[in-house]
Structures are given as structure tokens and as C-alpha cells.
Design a protein around this motif. Structure first.
Motif, PDB file in Angstrom:
ATOM      1  N   MET A 106       0.622  -1.008   0.218  1.00 43.04           N
ATOM      2  CA  MET A 106       0.046  -0.030   0.277  1.00 43.04           C
ATOM      3  C   MET A 106       0.955   1.049   0.147  1.00 43.04           C
ATOM      4  N   THR A 107       0.764   2.202  -0.478  1.00 41.63           N
ATOM      5  CA  THR A 107       1.168   3.566  -1.089  1.00 41.63           C
ATOM      6  C   THR A 107       0.636   4.574  -0.731  1.00 41.63           C
ATOM      7  N   VAL A 108       1.051   5.279   0.468  1.00 37.77           N
ATOM      8  CA  VAL A 108       0.346   6.456   0.834  1.00 37.77           C
ATOM      9  C   VAL A 108       0.979   7.568   0.387  1.00 37.77           C
ATOM     10  N   SER A 109      -0.224   8.885   0.588  1.00 38.48           N
ATOM     11  CA  SER A 109       0.462  10.232   0.398  1.00 38.48           C
ATOM     12  C   SER A 109       0.880  11.324   1.709  1.00 38.48           C
ATOM     13  N   LEU A 110       1.836  11.600   1.967  1.00 40.29           N
ATOM     14  CA  LEU A 110       2.185  12.675   2.804  1.00 40.29           C
ATOM     15  C   LEU A 110       2.100  13.327   2.357  1.00 40.29           C
ATOM     16  N   LYS A 111       1.957  14.895   3.801  1.00 41.93           N
ATOM     17  CA  LYS A 111       1.761  16.302   3.717  1.00 41.93           C
ATOM     18  C   LYS A 111       2.296  17.054   4.700  1.00 41.93           C
ATOM     19  N   GLN A 112       3.133  18.251   4.922  1.00 40.60           N
ATOM     20  CA  GLN A 112       3.968  18.671   5.535  1.00 40.60           C
ATOM     21  C   GLN A 112       3.302  18.689   6.600  1.00 40.60           C
ATOM     22  N   SER A 113       3.829  18.727   8.146  1.00 36.83           N
ATOM     23  CA  SER A 113       3.433  18.836   9.155  1.00 36.83           C
ATOM     24  C   SER A 113       4.228  19.711  10.187  1.00 36.83           C
ATOM     25  N   ARG A 114       3.597  20.118  11.292  1.00 33.45           N
ATOM     26  CA  ARG A 114       4.820  20.479  12.391  1.00 33.45           C
ATOM     27  C   ARG A 114       5.536  20.068  12.877  1.00 33.45           C
ATOM     28  N   THR A 115       7.079  19.872  13.160  1.00 32.68           N
ATOM     29  CA  THR A 115       7.731  19.215  13.549  1.00 32.68           C
ATOM     30  C   THR A 115       7.693  19.640  15.319  1.00 32.68           C
ATOM     31  N   PHE A 116       7.355  17.283  15.543  1.00 31.25           N
ATOM     32  CA  PHE A 116       7.844  17.411  16.777  1.00 31.25           C
ATOM     33  C   PHE A 116       8.541  16.621  17.063  1.00 31.25           C
ATOM     34  N   SER A 117       9.395  16.150  18.308  1.00 30.16           N
ATOM     35  CA  SER A 117      10.049  15.664  18.854  1.00 30.16           C
ATOM     36  C   SER A 117      10.006  15.480  20.278  1.00 30.16           C
ATOM     37  N   PHE A 118      10.484  14.146  21.053  1.00 27.12           N
ATOM     38  CA  PHE A 118       9.791  13.911  22.508  1.00 27.12           C
ATOM     39  C   PHE A 118      11.651  14.434  22.747  1.00 27.12           C
ATOM     40  N   GLN A 119      11.767  14.896  23.976  1.00 22.85           N
ATOM     41  CA  GLN A 119      12.908  15.487  24.577  1.00 22.85           C
ATOM     42  C   GLN A 119      13.594  13.873  25.685  1.00 22.85           C
ATOM     43  N   ASP A 120      12.648  13.481  25.671  1.00 27.56           N
ATOM     44  CA  ASP A 120      13.645  12.118  26.200  1.00 27.56           C
ATOM     45  C   ASP A 120      13.631  11.000  25.104  1.00 27.56           C
TER      46      ASP A 120
END
Length: 172
Positions: A1-15
Motif C-alpha cells: 500500500m502506498t500513501v501520500s504525505l503532507k508536511q506538518s509541524r515538526t515534533f520530537s520528544f525530549q526523552d
């Protein structure tokens, strides 16, 4: 299965959650919540992910654990690479009229739907979501829609959006 992606806000976890993963991963589903073995700690949750290659083709489901409070950023459809998310699956957005009145909704599990001959998508009923012993329960809120159809929302998704950073999380 192939999906289309969309840019979003950048997130990450400090841990450093997901930073050691070698593949680009998309959050696919939430599993059960379970007690953290550390006293007075946030409960943990199983998160199901799928690798996604450079052509946006999805791989087989893998399972990881994290703390429940991370579900707010580990949104279904978010794509993570080395602990950072800056894109998501480009879902079609829709608005649905729902009722929280008695009889307008109910709690169901994937297993309940499977036993009733109903399905979200056939892959949700494979062993990667429900172990063969069928003791694992992923619960959903099922809303009745005016057109006779039903809207299914994972309970964990609803819980995280409504109570996100509340002190109630630790009480769960």
C-alpha cells in the motif's frame, strides 16, 4: 500500500522516544494501556507502527511501547524518522454530526467487530493487531450517523485529545 504525505509541524520528544529507530515509521494504531512498573509513574501504552520506505510504501506492522502522555504527539498517521516528525499521511478531512446522548454511541472492540462480521479494513484483524488468543482488546467509540452508517474512533485517540496533559492520566 502506498500513501501520500503532507508536511506538518515538526515534533520530537525530549526523552528520545523513537530516535533509535532505523526506519521511517508511521503511527498506525494504539494498543492497550498497561501499568508502568515504576511507582507513581505515567501508564504505558503499546503503539503499532508501520515502516514507510522512500516511495511511501508501507511495511509490516511493528509494536513499540511508550508512556501514555506521548500519544498526544504520536498521532495516528504521523511519520517519524530518528525521533522527529515533520509529516503525516494526507487523510481526507471530514466533519460528522455525532450524539453523546445515551443510545447515540457505544464502546466496541476490534474483536467485537470481527466476531460480528464487520471490518474497518481487513488488515486490522490480522495477528499483528490481535494476538491469536484474542485476549487483546483495542476499544473504539462507535457513533451512529444520520445516514445509518457508523463512525469509529479509537478510545485512546479520544482520551488523549480530551484529557491530554491532565493529571487524570496518572490516575488511569
Amino acid at each position: 500500500m502506498t500513501v501520500s504525505l503532507k508536511q506538518s509541524r515538526t515534533f520530537s520528544f525530549q526523552d528520545g522516544t523513537l530516535k533509535d529507530e532505523t526506519e521511517r515509521l508511521v503511527v498506525w494504531w494504539y494498543g492497550p494501556i498497561f501499568k508502568n512498573i515504576r511507582s507513581q509513574s505515567v501508564p504505558k501504552i503499546y503503539v503499532f507502527l508501520r515502516p514507510i520506505d522512500q516511495e511511501n510504501k508501507l511495511g509490516d506492522v511493528i509494536k513499540r511501547t511508550t508512556v501514555l502522555t506521548h500519544v498526544g504527539l504520536l498521532r495516528i498517521g504521523s511519520v517519524w524518522e530518528k525521533g522527529v516528525s515533520n509529516s503525516r499521511i494526507a487523510f481526507e478531512e471530514k466533519t460528522f454530526p455525532v450524539s453523546f446522548s445515551p443510545g447515540g454511541w457505544r464502546i466496541v472492540s476490534l474483536d467485537d467487530l470481527h466476531k460480528a462480521g464487520r471490518s474497518l479494513y481487513t488488515s486490522f484483524h490480522e495477528a499483528s493487531y490481535l494476538p491469536l488468543d484474542r485476549k487483546h482488546k483495542s476499544y473504539l467509540i462507535e457513533f451512529d450517523l444520520p445516514d445509518g452508517k457508523h463512525l469509529l474512533i479509537p478510545c485512546t485517540e479520544f482520551f488523549a485529545r480530551v484529557y491530554g496533559r491532565s493529571s487524570e492520566i496518572k490516575r488511569v
